[in-house]
Design a protein around this motif. Structure first.
Motif, PDB file in Angstrom:
ATOM      1  N   GLU A 279       0.832  -1.207   0.000  1.00 55.24           N
ATOM      2  CA  GLU A 279       0.000   0.000   0.000  1.00 55.24           C
ATOM      3  C   GLU A 279       0.860   1.247   0.000  1.00 55.24           C
ATOM      4  O   GLU A 279       1.949   1.264   0.573  1.00 55.24           O
ATOM      5  CB  GLU A 279      -0.894  -0.002   1.250  1.00 55.24           C
ATOM      6  CG  GLU A 279      -1.927  -1.109   1.201  1.00 55.24           C
ATOM      7  CD  GLU A 279      -2.810  -1.146   2.450  1.00 55.24           C
ATOM      8  OE1 GLU A 279      -2.413  -0.548   3.473  1.00 55.24           O
ATOM      9  OE2 GLU A 279      -3.865  -1.779   2.382  1.00 55.24           O
ATOM     10  N   MET A 280       0.341   2.300  -0.663  1.00 60.00           N
ATOM     11  CA  MET A 280       1.011   3.603  -0.624  1.00 60.00           C
ATOM     12  C   MET A 280      -0.051   4.641  -0.348  1.00 60.00           C
ATOM     13  O   MET A 280      -1.202   4.500  -0.768  1.00 60.00           O
ATOM     14  CB  MET A 280       1.672   3.921  -1.975  1.00 60.00           C
ATOM     15  CG  MET A 280       2.966   3.191  -2.209  1.00 60.00           C
ATOM     16  SD  MET A 280       3.776   3.793  -3.705  1.00 60.00           S
ATOM     17  CE  MET A 280       5.097   2.599  -3.885  1.00 60.00           C
ATOM     18  N   LYS A 281       0.365   5.707   0.340  1.00 60.33           N
ATOM     19  CA  LYS A 281      -0.571   6.783   0.647  1.00 60.33           C
ATOM     20  C   LYS A 281      -0.549   7.787  -0.492  1.00 60.33           C
ATOM     21  O   LYS A 281       0.513   8.144  -1.004  1.00 60.33           O
ATOM     22  CB  LYS A 281      -0.141   7.443   1.962  1.00 60.33           C
ATOM     23  CG  LYS A 281      -1.225   8.280   2.575  1.00 60.33           C
ATOM     24  CD  LYS A 281      -0.754   8.872   3.900  1.00 60.33           C
ATOM     25  CE  LYS A 281      -1.553  10.120   4.194  1.00 60.33           C
ATOM     26  NZ  LYS A 281      -1.230  11.280   3.382  1.00 60.33           N
ATOM     27  N   PHE A 282      -1.728   8.185  -0.939  1.00 58.59           N
ATOM     28  CA  PHE A 282      -1.807   9.239  -1.944  1.00 58.59           C
ATOM     29  C   PHE A 282      -2.966  10.158  -1.580  1.00 58.59           C
ATOM     30  O   PHE A 282      -4.109   9.721  -1.564  1.00 58.59           O
ATOM     31  CB  PHE A 282      -2.012   8.640  -3.344  1.00 58.59           C
ATOM     32  CG  PHE A 282      -2.019   9.689  -4.426  1.00 58.59           C
ATOM     33  CD1 PHE A 282      -0.917  10.507  -4.635  1.00 58.59           C
ATOM     34  CD2 PHE A 282      -3.132   9.867  -5.229  1.00 58.59           C
ATOM     35  CE1 PHE A 282      -0.914  11.476  -5.621  1.00 58.59           C
ATOM     36  CE2 PHE A 282      -3.144  10.838  -6.224  1.00 58.59           C
ATOM     37  CZ  PHE A 282      -2.030  11.644  -6.416  1.00 58.59           C
ATOM     38  N   LYS A 283      -2.631  11.413  -1.266  1.00 59.62           N
ATOM     39  CA  LYS A 283      -3.610  12.360  -0.730  1.00 59.62           C
ATOM     40  C   LYS A 283      -4.248  11.720   0.498  1.00 59.62           C
ATOM     41  O   LYS A 283      -3.528  11.258   1.369  1.00 59.62           O
ATOM     42  CB  LYS A 283      -4.611  12.766  -1.801  1.00 59.62           C
ATOM     43  CG  LYS A 283      -3.932  13.486  -2.969  1.00 59.62           C
ATOM     44  CD  LYS A 283      -4.915  14.042  -3.929  1.00 59.62           C
ATOM     45  CE  LYS A 283      -4.171  14.846  -4.985  1.00 59.62           C
ATOM     46  NZ  LYS A 283      -4.969  15.281  -6.079  1.00 59.62           N
TER      47      LYS A 283
ATOM     48  N   PRO B 230      -0.537  15.633 -10.193  1.00 62.32           N
ATOM     49  CA  PRO B 230      -0.158  14.892  -8.978  1.00 62.32           C
ATOM     50  C   PRO B 230       0.119  13.416  -9.282  1.00 62.32           C
ATOM     51  O   PRO B 230      -0.506  12.837 -10.173  1.00 62.32           O
ATOM     52  CB  PRO B 230      -1.404  15.024  -8.093  1.00 62.32           C
ATOM     53  CG  PRO B 230      -2.089  16.253  -8.586  1.00 62.32           C
ATOM     54  CD  PRO B 230      -1.831  16.322 -10.053  1.00 62.32           C
ATOM     55  N   HIS B 231       1.106  12.876  -8.583  1.00 61.81           N
ATOM     56  CA  HIS B 231       1.382  11.441  -8.673  1.00 61.81           C
ATOM     57  C   HIS B 231       1.939  11.006  -7.326  1.00 61.81           C
ATOM     58  O   HIS B 231       2.138  11.838  -6.431  1.00 61.81           O
ATOM     59  CB  HIS B 231       2.346  11.128  -9.835  1.00 61.81           C
ATOM     60  CG  HIS B 231       3.656  11.867  -9.790  1.00 61.81           C
ATOM     61  ND1 HIS B 231       4.681  11.545  -8.943  1.00 61.81           N
ATOM     62  CD2 HIS B 231       4.089  12.945 -10.497  1.00 61.81           C
ATOM     63  CE1 HIS B 231       5.692  12.365  -9.134  1.00 61.81           C
ATOM     64  NE2 HIS B 231       5.371  13.242 -10.067  1.00 61.81           N
TER      65      HIS B 231
ATOM     66  N   GLU C 187       1.705  15.390  -4.218  1.00 56.67           N
ATOM     67  CA  GLU C 187       0.237  15.359  -4.142  1.00 56.67           C
ATOM     68  C   GLU C 187      -0.446  16.530  -4.839  1.00 56.67           C
ATOM     69  O   GLU C 187      -1.670  16.578  -4.913  1.00 56.67           O
ATOM     70  CB  GLU C 187      -0.171  15.255  -2.679  1.00 56.67           C
ATOM     71  CG  GLU C 187       0.502  14.027  -2.039  1.00 56.67           C
ATOM     72  CD  GLU C 187      -0.197  13.481  -0.831  1.00 56.67           C
ATOM     73  OE1 GLU C 187      -0.923  14.242  -0.180  1.00 56.67           O
ATOM     74  OE2 GLU C 187      -0.021  12.287  -0.556  1.00 56.67           O
ATOM     75  N   GLU C 188       0.322  17.501  -5.318  1.00 54.77           N
ATOM     76  CA  GLU C 188      -0.261  18.669  -6.009  1.00 54.77           C
ATOM     77  C   GLU C 188       0.331  18.746  -7.411  1.00 54.77           C
ATOM     78  O   GLU C 188       1.369  18.163  -7.687  1.00 54.77           O
ATOM     79  CB  GLU C 188       0.116  19.967  -5.264  1.00 54.77           C
ATOM     80  CG  GLU C 188      -0.211  19.990  -3.779  1.00 54.77           C
ATOM     81  CD  GLU C 188      -1.702  19.919  -3.488  1.00 54.77           C
ATOM     82  OE1 GLU C 188      -2.503  20.297  -4.380  1.00 54.77           O
ATOM     83  OE2 GLU C 188      -2.073  19.454  -2.395  1.00 54.77           O
ATOM     84  N   TRP C 189      -0.326  19.560  -8.270  1.00 57.44           N
ATOM     85  CA  TRP C 189       0.315  19.907  -9.535  1.00 57.44           C
ATOM     86  C   TRP C 189       1.669  20.528  -9.197  1.00 57.44           C
ATOM     87  O   TRP C 189       1.785  21.283  -8.222  1.00 57.44           O
ATOM     88  CB  TRP C 189      -0.537  20.910 -10.329  1.00 57.44           C
ATOM     89  CG  TRP C 189      -1.614  20.237 -11.110  1.00 57.44           C
ATOM     90  CD1 TRP C 189      -2.857  19.905 -10.671  1.00 57.44           C
ATOM     91  CD2 TRP C 189      -1.527  19.791 -12.476  1.00 57.44           C
ATOM     92  NE1 TRP C 189      -3.559  19.266 -11.662  1.00 57.44           N
ATOM     93  CE2 TRP C 189      -2.760  19.189 -12.786  1.00 57.44           C
ATOM     94  CE3 TRP C 189      -0.524  19.846 -13.458  1.00 57.44           C
ATOM     95  CZ2 TRP C 189      -3.024  18.643 -14.045  1.00 57.44           C
ATOM     96  CZ3 TRP C 189      -0.795  19.298 -14.707  1.00 57.44           C
ATOM     97  CH2 TRP C 189      -2.027  18.700 -14.986  1.00 57.44           C
ATOM     98  N   HIS C 190       2.684  20.220  -9.959  1.00 52.91           N
ATOM     99  CA  HIS C 190       4.036  20.680  -9.616  1.00 52.91           C
ATOM    100  C   HIS C 190       4.872  20.795 -10.891  1.00 52.91           C
ATOM    101  O   HIS C 190       4.420  20.380 -11.969  1.00 52.91           O
ATOM    102  CB  HIS C 190       4.679  19.693  -8.634  1.00 52.91           C
ATOM    103  CG  HIS C 190       4.721  18.291  -9.160  1.00 52.91           C
ATOM    104  ND1 HIS C 190       3.631  17.454  -9.126  1.00 52.91           N
ATOM    105  CD2 HIS C 190       5.690  17.593  -9.779  1.00 52.91           C
ATOM    106  CE1 HIS C 190       3.943  16.290  -9.674  1.00 52.91           C
ATOM    107  NE2 HIS C 190       5.184  16.360 -10.090  1.00 52.91           N
TER     108      HIS C 190
END
Ligand SMILES: C[S@@+](CC[C@H](N)C(=O)[O-])C[C@H]1O[C@@H](n2cnc3c(N)ncnc32)[C@H](O)[C@@H]1O
Length: 216
Positions: free
Chosen positions: A69-73, A195-196, A200-203
């Motif tokens: 598992e990975m955390k995203f947002k 985001p990826h 977590e944000e546009w960057h």
């Protein structure tokens, strides 16, 4: 060659199509021994397997390789990982050697026709090694007449300019001596990315692309 469309990283920028053209031009129809350094869940593994090449894939992140598992947002995302992806795509175990290890600890007996790494060396886990040592280690994986490919991060934020692992334009070639012919050395400029995982944000990123052939 198209990157693996089920990869977590499928949307992140790459010069892989340019690398594919170089491979086609330099290697014709030969079967290749390919090493992917920082393979994650297989973005660059599957396009080589589809073409019948033999792949060795290394990464030291167990979730990317074996799932988890990975955390995203605010979400927890389930990751299949490279090994399960290989099974789901119907590849025999012998098609791809998957190795969980740090690239600096990778003890190889073969050298490879193609060695590719994409946006790996700016990871903080690599800061304990000078960038020269990392690049030299990866260069040593390449056989004579073999090809080295890298997508990499150039500096864009203030903090990057004090870290040598973000390599400024036109500097990477200095790590490659007379043994190498530089084929591609591009500053691709600043690219906006959606985001990826890990962002977590546009960057924005400042991407470089590099290809070199070991000529003796
Ligand atoms: C940005 S991700 C991209 C993954 C892959 N290049 C792709 O686009 O699918 C970089 C990968 O390099 C791996 N990596 C970074 N430093 C590494 C090291 N020293 N040894 C092994 N893997 C490493 C990370 O664990 C991560 O999976």
């Amino acid at each position: 060659m198209q990157v693996y469309q089920k990869s977590l990283w499928k949307e992140t920028f790459t010069s892989f199509s340019k690398f594919g053209e170089i491979i086609k031009g330099e290697c014709f129809d030969r079967n290749l021994n390919v090493l992917i350094v920082g393979c994650s869940d297989g973005k660059y593994v599957f396009p080589f397997l589809e073409q019948g090449h033999q792949v060795t894939a290394i990464d030291n992140d167990p979730v990317s390789l074996y799932g988890g598992e990975m955390k995203f947002k605010t979400d927890i995302i389930k990751i299949d990982g490279l090994v399960k992806n290989l099974i789901l795509e119907g590849y025999a175990e012998s098609a791809c050697t998957v190795i969980q290890c740090d690239l600096m600890d990778f003890e190889y007996t073969n050298q490879y026709d193609v060695v590719l790494t994409s946006c790996s060396w700016h990871y903080s886990k690599n800061f304990k090694y000078p960038i020269k040592q990392i690049i030299n280690k990866i260069k040593n994986f390449v056989c004579r007449d073999g090809l080295f490919f890298a997508d990499y991060m150039m500096p864009i934020k203030e903090k990057h300019f004090v870290l040598e692992h973000y390599i400024p334009p036109n500097k990477l070639r200095n790590f490659f001596g007379q043994q190498w012919k530089i084929i591609l050395d591009l500053d691709l400029g600043v690219i906006e990315e959606e985001p990826h995982i890990g962002k977590e944000e546009w960057h924005t990123h400042h991407y470089g692309a590099f290809a070199s052939k070991k000529i003796f």
